[in-house]
Design an enzyme around this catalytic site. Structure first.
Site, PDB file in Angstrom:
ATOM      1  N   TYR A  86     -26.001   7.731 -80.046  1.00 53.18           N
ATOM      2  CA  TYR A  86     -25.964   6.352 -79.376  1.00 53.18           C
ATOM      3  C   TYR A  86     -27.134   6.030 -78.736  1.00 53.18           C
ATOM      4  O   TYR A  86     -27.946   7.004 -78.163  1.00 53.18           O
ATOM      5  CB  TYR A  86     -24.741   6.275 -78.317  1.00 53.18           C
ATOM      6  CG  TYR A  86     -24.541   4.851 -77.908  1.00 53.18           C
ATOM      7  CD1 TYR A  86     -23.728   3.727 -78.927  1.00 53.18           C
ATOM      8  CD2 TYR A  86     -24.830   4.298 -76.844  1.00 53.18           C
ATOM      9  CE1 TYR A  86     -23.408   2.661 -78.414  1.00 53.18           C
ATOM     10  CE2 TYR A  86     -24.780   2.829 -76.474  1.00 53.18           C
ATOM     11  CZ  TYR A  86     -24.023   2.150 -77.360  1.00 53.18           C
ATOM     12  OH  TYR A  86     -23.751   0.735 -77.118  1.00 53.18           O
TER      13      TYR A  86
ATOM     14  N   PHE B 298     -27.938  -4.840 -79.008  1.00 54.29           N
ATOM     15  CA  PHE B 298     -28.680  -3.889 -79.849  1.00 54.29           C
ATOM     16  C   PHE B 298     -28.200  -2.581 -79.822  1.00 54.29           C
ATOM     17  O   PHE B 298     -27.997  -2.087 -78.704  1.00 54.29           O
ATOM     18  CB  PHE B 298     -30.261  -3.933 -79.320  1.00 54.29           C
ATOM     19  CG  PHE B 298     -30.938  -2.608 -79.784  1.00 54.29           C
ATOM     20  CD1 PHE B 298     -32.061  -3.079 -80.886  1.00 54.29           C
ATOM     21  CD2 PHE B 298     -30.726  -1.211 -79.334  1.00 54.29           C
ATOM     22  CE1 PHE B 298     -32.564  -1.780 -81.196  1.00 54.29           C
ATOM     23  CE2 PHE B 298     -31.371  -0.327 -79.706  1.00 54.29           C
ATOM     24  CZ  PHE B 298     -32.321  -0.438 -80.934  1.00 54.29           C
ATOM     25  N   GLU B 299     -27.801  -1.721 -80.866  1.00 53.83           N
ATOM     26  CA  GLU B 299     -27.471  -0.673 -80.959  1.00 53.83           C
ATOM     27  C   GLU B 299     -27.930   0.056 -81.995  1.00 53.83           C
ATOM     28  O   GLU B 299     -27.916  -0.441 -83.174  1.00 53.83           O
ATOM     29  CB  GLU B 299     -25.636  -0.419 -80.795  1.00 53.83           C
ATOM     30  CG  GLU B 299     -25.207  -0.646 -79.658  1.00 53.83           C
ATOM     31  CD  GLU B 299     -23.590  -0.817 -79.966  1.00 53.83           C
ATOM     32  OE1 GLU B 299     -23.193  -1.180 -81.157  1.00 53.83           O
ATOM     33  OE2 GLU B 299     -22.755  -0.564 -79.122  1.00 53.83           O
ATOM     34  N   ILE B 300     -28.150   1.445 -81.978  1.00 52.32           N
ATOM     35  CA  ILE B 300     -28.513   2.284 -83.315  1.00 52.32           C
ATOM     36  C   ILE B 300     -27.559   3.672 -82.880  1.00 52.32           C
ATOM     37  O   ILE B 300     -27.751   4.090 -81.859  1.00 52.32           O
ATOM     38  CB  ILE B 300     -29.846   2.692 -83.590  1.00 52.32           C
ATOM     39  CG1 ILE B 300     -30.647   1.532 -83.690  1.00 52.32           C
ATOM     40  CG2 ILE B 300     -30.054   3.596 -84.628  1.00 52.32           C
ATOM     41  CD1 ILE B 300     -32.337   1.813 -83.821  1.00 52.32           C
TER      42      ILE B 300
ATOM     43  N   HIS C 103     -18.062   0.638 -75.376  1.00 51.28           N
ATOM     44  CA  HIS C 103     -19.095   1.599 -76.193  1.00 51.28           C
ATOM     45  C   HIS C 103     -19.705   2.476 -75.085  1.00 51.28           C
ATOM     46  O   HIS C 103     -19.747   3.751 -75.306  1.00 51.28           O
ATOM     47  CB  HIS C 103     -20.136   0.703 -76.800  1.00 51.28           C
ATOM     48  CG  HIS C 103     -19.566   0.396 -78.239  1.00 51.28           C
ATOM     49  ND1 HIS C 103     -20.369  -0.404 -78.991  1.00 51.28           N
ATOM     50  CD2 HIS C 103     -18.517   0.119 -78.676  1.00 51.28           C
ATOM     51  CE1 HIS C 103     -19.534  -0.864 -79.840  1.00 51.28           C
ATOM     52  NE2 HIS C 103     -18.276  -0.594 -79.712  1.00 51.28           N
TER      53      HIS C 103
END
Ligand SMILES: Nc1nc2c(ncn2[C@@H]2O[C@H](COP(=O)(O)OP(=O)(O)O)[C@@H](O)[C@H]2O)c(=O)[nH]1
Ligand SMILES: [Mg+2]
Length: 415
Positions: free
Chosen positions: A244, A301-303, A338
């Site tokens: 994450y 924004f998440e990778i 999350h």
């Protein structure tokens, strides 16, 4: 007589060509030029577009070279750092961009795509999955496919992932919305916003189009990228064992999550086996887990790792929260969900802060700290706008929880 005949023939020819030109002008349709290799499914069976049939590099497999021949170029001293022209050499990960959007978001998402492509993806050509609770229209598909350098896929979300579960008491949920509207809580009266938050918390990563991928990069409409991205962030995730990542963090509005921490504590008690030994509880709680300090990673924004979101530990957490009903009896956001999951169920080493990905989503900016970094990355953000070290950001807390030292110059950006 002969000249009369010739004139007659000329008239006939002239009339014939005039009719011919008129015919071509009225019957020729401009089809546009497909400048990308992208494909898109049309009609109502969008969800059935079978991504597995497309030729797509698989994880760790070399596209134009092996990982060992092309180590990640992280600083200007590393070979290849400034090779920003043409296709990037080296392997590609099994990864995709993913966007949840409505047809009406087309021009806002077009802006985001253009930025991601210019700063990164034009050299990597990763795929892009678009998801919607309604069918995407042709304009949305045409515009986005023309902008994305990789393949594009369009999925319609099934009703059961975008509706009230049967155990939700509708009257109770309605009263909450009315009460939140009166108290002017942002999106407090919205049903679609709640479906969106529940979908992003529990379902986007298990849509059929997402099942072929291991990593995702979430992109929302109207975001900005301010610096060049010189290496493949998906590869960093894979090679460094990250699950994450974030660029911005902040405090959640407590009024939207009054009982989220109680639900979380119940889950921790029921599933101690899911809690990571080296977790980041210190980021989430200032009193050893008794209360939540409202810190969360900003999830627009998440990778991240799709395999982690699809794991039993994450699904158990989501299902436990979903049964408690707070997506509808309160207004739980996918960002705290999350973040709490990552903070509790991942080890510290599995969460990454991308200082070098400069980003804006209204109203906050992440602009890398350190002038040298900003110049190396050709950034166009104003460092004064950087939110990281300001009072309402939680990024200081993340650094402290991880025993990381803050980048040089952070004190100048405190307010
Ligand atoms: N398909 C669809 N997408 C939505 C809906 N509501 C929000 N979204 C998407 O969900 C994401 C978050 O919504 P946004 O309005 O940006 O919320 P905010 O960032 O919390 O203010 C964005 O990618 C939106 O395009 C909806 O009703 N339908
Ligand atoms: Mg948004």
């Amino acid at each position: 007589m002969a000249s009369g005949n010739a004139r007659y023939v000329r008239y006939v020819l002239f009339a014939f060509f005039t009719v011919l030109i008129f015919y071509f002008v009225t019957n020729t349709k401009y089809e546009g030029v497909d400048i990308s290799k992208g494909t898109f499914a049309t009609g109502s069976n969008q969800q059935s577009h079978d991504a597995s049939k497309d030729t797509k590099p698989s994880t760790q497999k070399a596209l134009t070279g092996d990982a060992k021949d092309f180590p990640l170029a992280m600083t200007p001293n590393d070979a290849g750092f400034n090779d920003l022209v043409g296709l990037a050499p080296g392997p590609r990960m099994n990864a995709t961009f993913v966007t949840l959007a409505r047809n009406s978001d087309v021009w806002e998402i077009a802006r985001s795509i253009r930025q991601i492509e210019d700063r990164f993806n034009r050299r990597y050509n990763y795929d892009w999955v678009f998801l919607n609770d309604n069918p995407f229209d042709d304009t949305f598909k045409k515009v986005t496919t023309s902008l994305v350098s990789g393949k594009t896929f369009y999925g319609e979300i099934p009703k059961e992932h975008w509706s009230f579960p049967e155990w939700i008491d509708q009257d109770k949920a309605k009263k909450v919305r009315e009460d939140m509207a009166e108290r002017k809580i942002i999106y407090g009266d919205s049903i679609p916003y709640r479906h969106m938050c529940r979908f992003e918390s529990g379902f986007f990563f298990r849509q059929p189009l997402m099942m072929n991928y291991e990593y995702y990069w979430r992109v929302e409409p109207s975001v900005e990228l301010y610096c060049d991205i010189h290496y493949d962030p998906f590869r960093l995730m894979a090679e460094q064992g990250k699950k994450y990542s974030f660029v911005l963090s902040l405090y959640e509005y407590p009024a939207t999550i009054p009982t989220l921490w109680e639900s979380t504590k119940k889950f921790m008690k029921n599933h101690p086996e899911h809690i990571a030994a080296d977790n980041t509880m210190k980021f989430l709680s200032d009193d050893g887990g008794d209360t939540y300090n409202n810190c969360h990673f900003w999830s627009n924004f998440e990778i991240g790792s799709l395999d982690w979101l699809r794991s039993k530990q994450y699904i158990d957490y989501f299902e436990s929260l979903d049964k408690d009903g707070g997506f509808f009896y309160e207004r739980w956001g996918d960002a705290p969900v999350h973040s709490i999951a990552a903070g509790l169920m991942l080890n510290k080493s599995e969460i990454h802060f991308f200082n070098d990905i400069a980003y804006w989503h209204v109203p906050f900016t992440h602009c890398p700290t350190g002038e040298k970094t900003r110049l190396d990355l050709r950034c166009h953000c104003d460092p004064k706008e950087n939110f990281d070290w300001k009072g309402y950001s939680c990024t200081s807390k993340f650094f402290e929880a991880n025993g990381m030292s803050k980048p040089e110059g952070w004190e100048n950006q405190k307010d």
